[in-house]
Design an enzyme around this catalytic site. Sequence first.
Site, PDB file in Angstrom:
ATOM      1  N   ASN A   1       0.843  -1.184   0.000  1.00 35.83           N
ATOM      2  CA  ASN A   1       0.000   0.000   0.000  1.00 35.83           C
ATOM      3  C   ASN A   1       0.890   1.250   0.000  1.00 35.83           C
ATOM      4  O   ASN A   1       2.104   1.160  -0.072  1.00 35.83           O
ATOM      5  CB  ASN A   1      -0.960  -0.010   1.195  1.00 35.83           C
ATOM      6  CG  ASN A   1      -0.210   0.051   2.503  1.00 35.83           C
ATOM      7  OD1 ASN A   1       0.788   0.747   2.631  1.00 35.83           O
ATOM      8  ND2 ASN A   1      -0.661  -0.708   3.472  1.00 35.83           N
ATOM      9  N   ARG A   2       0.253   2.414   0.123  1.00 33.64           N
ATOM     10  CA  ARG A   2       1.024   3.662  -0.004  1.00 33.64           C
ATOM     11  C   ARG A   2       1.487   4.212   1.346  1.00 33.64           C
ATOM     12  O   ARG A   2       1.804   5.392   1.453  1.00 33.64           O
ATOM     13  CB  ARG A   2       0.166   4.700  -0.744  1.00 33.64           C
ATOM     14  CG  ARG A   2      -0.074   4.311  -2.201  1.00 33.64           C
ATOM     15  CD  ARG A   2      -1.099   5.201  -2.864  1.00 33.64           C
ATOM     16  NE  ARG A   2      -2.432   4.951  -2.357  1.00 33.64           N
ATOM     17  CZ  ARG A   2      -3.195   5.853  -1.738  1.00 33.64           C
ATOM     18  NH1 ARG A   2      -2.762   7.063  -1.537  1.00 33.64           N
ATOM     19  NH2 ARG A   2      -4.395   5.531  -1.307  1.00 33.64           N
TER      20      ARG A   2
END
Length: 188
Positions: A1-2
């Site tokens: 994910n970020r």
Amino acid sequence: NRSSGKQGYAIAAALERCGAEVTLVSGPTALPAPAGVTRVQVGTADEMLAACHSALPVQVAIMTAAVADWRPAEAAPEKLKDKATRTAIELVANPDILAELSEAGPDRPKLVIGFAAETENLVDHARAKLTKKGCDWIVANDVGGTGVMGGDANTVTVLDAGGEDAWPTLSKDEVAERLVERIAVTLG
Ligand code: C5P
């Protein structure tokens, strides 16, 4: 994910500023290590678990890393050549580092703090996580909107056995300062 690692790095820096001896176990990120903090860089969940165990004993463990729940069962040593026929990659579960460090034992930190990124029913999901993982506090943040991942602001609710504290939207540095203050008060 970020996930950027910014919140975890801000907490490590805030702890160091208030005089704590800090080991920062970090996954891949471009962030520089905060001054005065011992950083241990890892690339996998297994390495992160081992590095956390090596850092014990500690008074407080704060677990902000966004660890993948799964990993491929096999890592190919060479480029895969059969991609035309391959339709699935088998996954196996990663260790839950927070749950393992929360297990009672002689080396259990006095305070084990987890994070929970949720997109809906923030408090209910975070409270379920507090029980399931066996930690002392959960810092829950709503990542349903845009901007938390990688951004500089965070809106969190801190849950423990006694209740929950909803904090206003703050910078990640301010969340870190406030968390360190709460830890210091709790540990006397
Ligand atoms: O991903 P999840 O919402 O379950 O993460 C909640 C907490 O558990 C976080 O503090 C995260 O750092 C931790 N965690 C972990 N090991 C995993 C997955 C999550 O320590 N494999």
